[in-house]
Design a protein around this motif. Structure first.
Motif, PDB file in Angstrom:
ATOM      1  N   THR A   1      20.241  68.870 -92.155  1.00 43.48           N
ATOM      2  CA  THR A   1      20.241  67.432 -91.900  1.00 43.48           C
ATOM      3  C   THR A   1      20.210  66.714 -93.229  1.00 43.48           C
ATOM      4  O   THR A   1      19.591  67.174 -94.195  1.00 43.48           O
ATOM      5  CB  THR A   1      19.042  67.014 -91.036  1.00 43.48           C
ATOM      6  N   ARG A   2      20.904  65.601 -93.304  1.00 38.85           N
ATOM      7  CA  ARG A   2      20.940  64.830 -94.546  1.00 38.85           C
ATOM      8  C   ARG A   2      19.783  63.833 -94.633  1.00 38.85           C
ATOM      9  O   ARG A   2      19.543  63.265 -95.693  1.00 38.85           O
ATOM     10  CB  ARG A   2      22.270  64.080 -94.665  1.00 38.85           C
ATOM     11  N   GLU A   3      19.099  63.629 -93.504  1.00 36.47           N
ATOM     12  CA  GLU A   3      17.991  62.675 -93.512  1.00 36.47           C
ATOM     13  C   GLU A   3      16.991  63.091 -92.429  1.00 36.47           C
ATOM     14  O   GLU A   3      17.363  63.337 -91.288  1.00 36.47           O
ATOM     15  CB  GLU A   3      18.511  61.255 -93.245  1.00 36.47           C
ATOM     16  N   GLU A   4      15.729  63.168 -92.806  1.00 33.80           N
ATOM     17  CA  GLU A   4      14.723  63.736 -91.911  1.00 33.80           C
ATOM     18  C   GLU A   4      14.575  62.959 -90.610  1.00 33.80           C
ATOM     19  O   GLU A   4      14.514  63.562 -89.523  1.00 33.80           O
ATOM     20  CB  GLU A   4      13.367  63.798 -92.634  1.00 33.80           C
ATOM     21  N   HIS A   5      14.489  61.620 -90.659  1.00 34.69           N
ATOM     22  CA  HIS A   5      14.290  60.834 -89.442  1.00 34.69           C
ATOM     23  C   HIS A   5      15.422  61.062 -88.448  1.00 34.69           C
ATOM     24  O   HIS A   5      15.192  61.224 -87.250  1.00 34.69           O
ATOM     25  CB  HIS A   5      14.200  59.343 -89.783  1.00 34.69           C
ATOM     26  N   VAL A   6      16.643  61.073 -88.975  1.00 31.71           N
ATOM     27  CA  VAL A   6      17.805  61.279 -88.102  1.00 31.71           C
ATOM     28  C   VAL A   6      17.784  62.689 -87.526  1.00 31.71           C
ATOM     29  O   VAL A   6      18.043  62.897 -86.334  1.00 31.71           O
ATOM     30  CB  VAL A   6      19.123  61.031 -88.870  1.00 31.71           C
ATOM     31  N   GLY A   7      17.463  63.674 -88.360  1.00 34.18           N
ATOM     32  CA  GLY A   7      17.427  65.052 -87.892  1.00 34.18           C
ATOM     33  C   GLY A   7      16.401  65.271 -86.798  1.00 34.18           C
ATOM     34  O   GLY A   7      16.669  65.945 -85.796  1.00 34.18           O
ATOM     35  N   ARG A   8      15.213  64.707 -86.970  1.00 35.17           N
ATOM     36  CA  ARG A   8      14.171  64.857 -85.948  1.00 35.17           C
ATOM     37  C   ARG A   8      14.581  64.167 -84.644  1.00 35.17           C
ATOM     38  O   ARG A   8      14.337  64.694 -83.546  1.00 35.17           O
ATOM     39  CB  ARG A   8      12.843  64.293 -86.456  1.00 35.17           C
ATOM     40  N   ALA A   9      15.191  62.993 -84.764  1.00 37.07           N
ATOM     41  CA  ALA A   9      15.642  62.284 -83.560  1.00 37.07           C
ATOM     42  C   ALA A   9      16.746  63.068 -82.857  1.00 37.07           C
ATOM     43  O   ALA A   9      16.789  63.139 -81.614  1.00 37.07           O
ATOM     44  CB  ALA A   9      16.133  60.883 -83.926  1.00 37.07           C
ATOM     45  N   ALA A  10      17.651  63.664 -83.642  1.00 38.32           N
ATOM     46  CA  ALA A  10      18.721  64.460 -83.051  1.00 38.32           C
ATOM     47  C   ALA A  10      18.165  65.699 -82.359  1.00 38.32           C
ATOM     48  O   ALA A  10      18.695  66.143 -81.329  1.00 38.32           O
ATOM     49  CB  ALA A  10      19.721  64.868 -84.133  1.00 38.32           C
ATOM     50  N   LEU A  11      17.097  66.262 -82.903  1.00 33.77           N
ATOM     51  CA  LEU A  11      16.467  67.424 -82.277  1.00 33.77           C
ATOM     52  C   LEU A  11      15.905  67.058 -80.904  1.00 33.77           C
ATOM     53  O   LEU A  11      16.116  67.780 -79.918  1.00 33.77           O
ATOM     54  CB  LEU A  11      15.364  67.962 -83.189  1.00 33.77           C
ATOM     55  N   GLU A  12      15.182  65.945 -80.835  1.00 33.86           N
ATOM     56  CA  GLU A  12      14.628  65.502 -79.550  1.00 33.86           C
ATOM     57  C   GLU A  12      15.748  65.181 -78.559  1.00 33.86           C
ATOM     58  O   GLU A  12      15.692  65.567 -77.384  1.00 33.86           O
ATOM     59  CB  GLU A  12      13.742  64.276 -79.751  1.00 33.86           C
ATOM     60  N   ALA A  13      16.773  64.475 -79.048  1.00 28.66           N
ATOM     61  CA  ALA A  13      17.893  64.114 -78.166  1.00 28.66           C
ATOM     62  C   ALA A  13      18.648  65.354 -77.716  1.00 28.66           C
ATOM     63  O   ALA A  13      19.104  65.440 -76.567  1.00 28.66           O
ATOM     64  CB  ALA A  13      18.835  63.154 -78.892  1.00 28.66           C
ATOM     65  N   GLY A  14      18.785  66.333 -78.623  1.00 30.23           N
ATOM     66  CA  GLY A  14      19.487  67.561 -78.272  1.00 30.23           C
ATOM     67  C   GLY A  14      18.774  68.326 -77.174  1.00 30.23           C
ATOM     68  O   GLY A  14      19.414  68.869 -76.256  1.00 30.23           O
ATOM     69  N   ARG A  15      17.448  68.386 -77.252  1.00 27.50           N
ATOM     70  CA  ARG A  15      16.692  69.059 -76.188  1.00 27.50           C
ATOM     71  C   ARG A  15      16.895  68.354 -74.851  1.00 27.50           C
ATOM     72  O   ARG A  15      17.111  69.011 -73.826  1.00 27.50           O
ATOM     73  CB  ARG A  15      15.201  69.107 -76.531  1.00 27.50           C
ATOM     74  N   ALA A  16      16.842  67.014 -74.863  1.00 22.52           N
ATOM     75  CA  ALA A  16      17.026  66.267 -73.618  1.00 22.52           C
ATOM     76  C   ALA A  16      18.414  66.502 -73.031  1.00 22.52           C
ATOM     77  O   ALA A  16      18.577  66.692 -71.812  1.00 22.52           O
ATOM     78  CB  ALA A  16      16.794  64.779 -73.871  1.00 22.52           C
ATOM     79  N   LEU A  17      19.430  66.498 -73.910  1.00 24.43           N
ATOM     80  CA  LEU A  17      20.793  66.714 -73.425  1.00 24.43           C
ATOM     81  C   LEU A  17      20.955  68.129 -72.864  1.00 24.43           C
ATOM     82  O   LEU A  17      21.538  68.325 -71.780  1.00 24.43           O
ATOM     83  CB  LEU A  17      21.789  66.473 -74.562  1.00 24.43           C
ATOM     84  N   LEU A  18      20.442  69.119 -73.581  1.00 21.65           N
ATOM     85  CA  LEU A  18      20.599  70.494 -73.132  1.00 21.65           C
ATOM     86  C   LEU A  18      19.881  70.732 -71.810  1.00 21.65           C
ATOM     87  O   LEU A  18      20.420  71.391 -70.905  1.00 21.65           O
ATOM     88  CB  LEU A  18      20.075  71.458 -74.200  1.00 21.65           C
ATOM     89  N   MET A  19      18.682  70.179 -71.668  1.00 21.74           N
ATOM     90  CA  MET A  19      17.961  70.363 -70.408  1.00 21.74           C
ATOM     91  C   MET A  19      18.681  69.656 -69.260  1.00 21.74           C
ATOM     92  O   MET A  19      18.690  70.151 -68.127  1.00 21.74           O
ATOM     93  CB  MET A  19      16.525  69.862 -70.541  1.00 21.74           C
ATOM     94  N   ALA A  20      19.305  68.490 -69.546  1.00 23.74           N
ATOM     95  CA  ALA A  20      20.085  67.810 -68.504  1.00 23.74           C
ATOM     96  C   ALA A  20      21.282  68.666 -68.099  1.00 23.74           C
ATOM     97  O   ALA A  20      21.641  68.745 -66.913  1.00 23.74           O
ATOM     98  CB  ALA A  20      20.544  66.445 -69.001  1.00 23.74           C
ATOM     99  N   ALA A  21      21.904  69.336 -69.079  1.00 19.41           N
ATOM    100  CA  ALA A  21      23.041  70.211 -68.771  1.00 19.41           C
ATOM    101  C   ALA A  21      22.592  71.436 -67.981  1.00 19.41           C
ATOM    102  O   ALA A  21      23.285  71.900 -67.073  1.00 19.41           O
ATOM    103  CB  ALA A  21      23.738  70.624 -70.059  1.00 19.41           C
ATOM    104  N   ILE A  22      21.426  71.963 -68.315  1.00 17.65           N
ATOM    105  CA  ILE A  22      20.903  73.134 -67.597  1.00 17.65           C
ATOM    106  C   ILE A  22      20.512  72.763 -66.169  1.00 17.65           C
ATOM    107  O   ILE A  22      20.818  73.482 -65.205  1.00 17.65           O
ATOM    108  CB  ILE A  22      19.699  73.729 -68.355  1.00 17.65           C
TER     109      ILE A  22
END
Length: 725
Positions: free
Chosen positions: A120-141
């Motif tokens: 990640t090029r920026e910590e705040h963005v990376g952490r937010a993307a991690l949380e959003a990624g989990r939400a998206l993946l669980m919605a797909a599952i």
């Protein structure tokens, strides 16, 4: 351990420097995927289809397969949720405009628990993307709805809030191409290129070579014109006025049409062109006075032609952009606002964010546009007749690249104008009918010289070829042979590393270099104790690299720091590894054996520069084996010259440091050189011969003369208390 189909974050860490995963900063997440351990992707119905529908860009992820579509192939065959999350998070960052591609996921040995890392090029963005990624993946599952558009919009907002602007990032990327390191000094665009005494600083289009006096001159348009005119640079006739009546009087003296603008303005704010009537001049005066910092306004002769912005870096013209007038055509139905939105703002190059090369227009709010419309008897709410053309902004679209068309004499005039004002980076505004012809053959003139000019129009022009502005600015700050780097020695291990760091710092300081040391005993500058607390941490390391006086730096580190923070520097000249002890104390990081420990400690060797040197303990087989990973040279050290690794290395012409008959000896090319007798050393040094050898090898690797090393060793007393600063 969870007992459900879910992904729990056990720990999320931002590793800010080189680490066990990669040379670059990453976010490391420890995942517990619970019952999903029993459900790889091929056993989750519809997961593949939903992910591809939401994130079609996953087709570009090569994954371990090594080719386009590689990850999707793994997804079809069956892979675990931690690995899928890695790719989802990377793709969300890409969609948010923060391009990245590195990620890895590894099992910890505990069932269902994984370590996942992503660039990640920026910590705040990376952490937010991690949380959003989990939400998206669980919605797909779980086959539940997910608002991707809102998620990406929120991530884009974080990118705008926290990441460097596109122009600054362009310069940083150019520095990275030249392997010049960078440190971001604030949450904004103040960036340090290089380390210590070799550093330079940029603030987008300003540098630490940009003169404050020159910036003040550039903001005073009347003074700028006076200086340019005195040096033979063509400028339009004009004068400074302080009232609307005086502005009209001056306009008549100069001859209509005229231009009215703030005397201390910038970037075209408050500028009105081609004024022909008293009413227009009076309105333009009040606009210019409002946009500037005082009532002082410049009235000058209007020059027919196209506006151009010429970018000068150092003494060279590096880019030029041309402007064009913006018009709308009436349809008898929509007002000016509607027409601008449908005919101008629909251009994908226009927007309100920093990465848009052209601004979106708001006729109802832009004072310059309002005044231009009034001159045509219109307002933003007027409805032009069908086919009626309305001028919205004269020369308001300065983003068409014409660099290759600029006549050499015009390029020279622009460079001269920047030098006269004193700016190292300048935006020179020029009006000319034909940029390919000398100004002397037309009524062309330089109308402004701007400090901190906009760069995006040249990096992402609306038309024409993008220009390598970043490379030009980096080349201006650093000579071709300059890397922005200072000698750095990194020391990793658990045996005597503080003494090695202290001794190397002392010996390097004897060469006349201002030397900084961070170790478990504190932070030292030129052997003076600055901070007494344990300084084996990332923050203390950054303090050394930011310090403009530091000409060489020594860093003690250990496996725990590498695992928890990453190293404080990206590359080092010399990397020392003493041992691989202590994995028993790192169970919290899932380090349970010697092999796992070796994977951590190798980081110190991985960051050695191509022309650098690894200093390795020949008595430790695991440490000696790291020599195969070093891109540069290797120096072994050991108390016994008969050590198989050491003797084989020196037999092949390699370098080593050892002891022989009570003497400290360096070996190179099969020849021995005695530095000194151990009897000449102070007791505190003799008690730690391994540390002594490692320090001598590291200092020798930096090119310190052997006689100076000997003299420094004789005077060195590790028991002496360093003076406080």
């Amino acid at each position: 351990m969870t007992k459900k189909k879910a992904i729990d974050f056990l720990r999320v860490t931002h590793l800010r420097g080189p680490n066990i995963w990669t040379y670059r900063p990453v976010i490391e997440a420890w995942l517990d995927i619970g019952l999903l351990e029993d459900f790889p992707s091929n056993k989750l119905p519809g997961l593949y289809e939903r992910l591809v529908a939401w994130l079609p860009g996953l087709i570009e992820h090569r994954c371990g397969v090594g080719e386009r579509g590689g990850f999707l192939e793994r997804l079809k065959e069956g892979t675990w949720s931690g690995h899928v999350l890695e790719h989802v998070v990377l793709e969300l960052q890409n969609l948010a405009g923060m391009r990245t591609g590195f990620g890895k996921t590894r099992s910890t040995g505990d069932i269902g628990v994984y370590k996942m890392a992503f660039r990640t090029r920026e910590e705040h963005v990376g952490r937010a993307a991690l949380e959003a990624g989990r939400a998206l993946l669980m919605a797909a599952i779980d086959d539940t709805p997910f608002d991707l558009a809102a998620t990406v919009a929120a991530l884009k907002e974080k990118v705008d809030d926290h990441c460097m602007g596109p122009s600054t990032n362009h310069i940083v990327e150019a520095a990275t191409e030249r392997r010049i390191p960078h440190l971001r000094l604030t949450d904004g665009n103040l960036v340090q290129l290089g380390h210590g005494a070799a550093q330079r600083r940029i603030w987008t289009a300003e540098t630490d070579r940009t003169s404050a006096i020159a910036e003040s001159i550039a903001s005073d348009k009347d003074l700028t014109k006076t200086l340019l005119q005195a040096c033979g640079v063509p400028v339009p006739e004009g004068a400074l006025v302080r009232s609307a009546a005086e502005a009209w009087e001056e306009a008549q003296d100069i001859g209509l049409p005229v231009v009215v603008k703030p005397y201390d303005g910038n970037h075209g704010r408050g500028v009105s062109l081609n004024l022909m009537t008293e009413a227009d001049v009076v309105k333009a005066y009040h606009l210019a006075a409002r946009k500037g910092d005082s009532e002082a306004v410049i009235v000058e002769r209007y020059i027919a032609g196209d506006e151009h912005r010429l970018l000068v870096v150092g003494s060279q013209l590096v880019a030029a952009a041309k402007g064009e007038s913006l018009w709308v055509t009436g349809d008898g139905v929509g007002n000016i606002i509607d027409l601008v939105d449908s005919q101008i703002n629909t251009d994908p190059r226009r927007g309100t964010t920093e990465d848009a090369p052209l601004n979106a227009l708001a006729p109802q709010h832009g004072a310059e546009i309002i005044l231009e419309l009034e001159r045509q008897g219109l307002t933003a709410y007027s409805v032009p007749q069908a086919g009626q053309k309305v001028l919205i902004q004269p020369n308001g679209n300065v983003a068409i690249d014409v660099t290759d068309k600029v006549h050499p004499s015009i390029a020279q005039a622009a460079a001269l104008a920047a030098r006269v004002v004193g700016l190292d980076i300048a935006g020179v505004d020029l009006v000319a009918e034909d940029i390919t012809r000398p100004l002397s053959e037309q009524r062309g003139a330089i109308i402004e010289v701007n400090a901190s000019p906009g760069l995006l129009a040249h990096i992402k022009p609306a038309a024409g070829e993008p220009r390598p502005i970043g490379a030009a600015i980096v080349g201006h700050l650093f000579g071709q042979a300059e890397s922005g780097r200072i000698p750095i020695v990194g020391i990793t291990g658990s045996r005597g590393t503080a003494l090695i760091a202290k001794l190397v710092g002392c010996l390097v300081h004897l060469t006349g270099k201002h030397t900084g040391v961070v170790s478990s005993e504190g932070l030292f500058l030129d052997q003076r104790l600055v901070t007494a607390a344990n300084a084996v941490n990332w923050e203390a390391g950054q303090r050394l690299l930011i310090n403009r006086t530091v000409q060489a730096a020594v860093f003690e580190s250990n496996a725990r720091m590498i695992l928890a923070e990453g190293l404080a520097y990206d590359k080092c000249s010399v990397g020392v590894v003493t041992d691989m002890d202590g994995f028993e104390q790192l169970g919290e990081f899932y380090i349970h054996d010697a092999d796992a420990m070796a994977n951590v400690v190798r980081t110190q060797v991985d960051v050695i520069a191509d022309q650098g040197v690894a200093v390795l303990n020949a008595a430790n087989a695991a440490v000696a084996a790291l020599s195969e990973l070093c891109d540069g040279e290797v120096i072994f050290y050991g108390l016994d010259p008969a050590l198989p690794v050491l003797s084989a290395h020196t037999g092949a012409g390699g370098k080593a440091v050892t002891l022989h008959d009570g003497k400290l000896v360096v070996i190179e090319g099969g020849s021995d050189t005695v530095i000194l007798s151990l009897a000449s050393l102070k007791p505190g040094v003799i008690e730690h011969p391994d540390s002594l050898l490692a320090a001598v090898a590291a200092t020798w690797a930096l090119g310190v003369p052997l006689d100076l090393i000997g003299a420094g060793l004789r005077s060195f007393d590790p028991r002496a208390r360093a003076p406080n600063r």
